[in-house]
Scaffold this motif. Structure first.
Motif, PDB file in Angstrom:
ATOM      1  N   ALA A  18       0.836  -1.205   0.000  1.00 21.56           N
ATOM      2  CA  ALA A  18       0.000   0.000   0.000  1.00 21.56           C
ATOM      3  C   ALA A  18       0.870   1.254   0.000  1.00 21.56           C
ATOM      4  N   SER A  19       1.943   1.218   0.756  1.00 27.62           N
ATOM      5  CA  SER A  19       2.851   2.361   0.809  1.00 27.62           C
ATOM      6  C   SER A  19       3.509   2.604  -0.539  1.00 27.62           C
ATOM      7  N   ILE A  20       3.929   1.536  -1.191  1.00 32.13           N
ATOM      8  CA  ILE A  20       4.550   1.660  -2.516  1.00 32.13           C
ATOM      9  C   ILE A  20       3.539   2.189  -3.522  1.00 32.13           C
ATOM     10  N   SER A  21       2.316   1.682  -3.480  1.00 35.77           N
ATOM     11  CA  SER A  21       1.272   2.152  -4.395  1.00 35.77           C
ATOM     12  C   SER A  21       0.980   3.627  -4.182  1.00 35.77           C
ATOM     13  N   LEU A  22       0.889   4.036  -2.933  1.00 42.81           N
ATOM     14  CA  LEU A  22       0.636   5.443  -2.629  1.00 42.81           C
ATOM     15  C   LEU A  22       1.779   6.318  -3.120  1.00 42.81           C
ATOM     16  N   GLU A  23       2.991   5.872  -2.922  1.00 44.06           N
ATOM     17  CA  GLU A  23       4.165   6.627  -3.384  1.00 44.06           C
ATOM     18  C   GLU A  23       4.156   6.753  -4.904  1.00 44.06           C
ATOM     19  N   ASN A  24       3.827   5.672  -5.601  1.00 44.84           N
ATOM     20  CA  ASN A  24       3.765   5.714  -7.064  1.00 44.84           C
ATOM     21  C   ASN A  24       2.673   6.663  -7.553  1.00 44.84           C
ATOM     22  N   GLU A  25       1.520   6.624  -6.903  1.00 45.41           N
ATOM     23  CA  GLU A  25       0.430   7.535  -7.270  1.00 45.41           C
ATOM     24  C   GLU A  25       0.829   8.984  -7.034  1.00 45.41           C
TER      25      GLU A  25
END
Length: 64
Positions: A18-25
């Motif tokens: 989730a953290s990686i996805s948020l960072e990518n977004e």
């Protein structure tokens, strides 16, 4: 205890994803905002240059 460890590992993995996805977004949004700022700046510069050309042409006696 083994069940607790497995569950904790799954939760950690989910949080990491989730953290990686948020960072990518966030990065993608930042790129889009930067592209929009650059486009607006380019349009403003083009408009300014066109206006200068028009004023220059008018001051030289050319007008439509």
């Amino acid at each position: 205890m083994n069940y607790f460890t497995e569950t904790l590992t799954e939760v950690k993995t989910d949080i990491m994803h989730a953290s990686i996805s948020l960072e990518n977004e966030t990065k993608e949004l930042s790129k889009k905002e930067e592209a929009l700022r650059l486009l607006k700046a380019r349009r403003a510069i083009e408009q300014h240059l066109e206006q200068r050309r028009l004023y220059h042409d008018i001051s030289n006696g050319w007008d439509d």
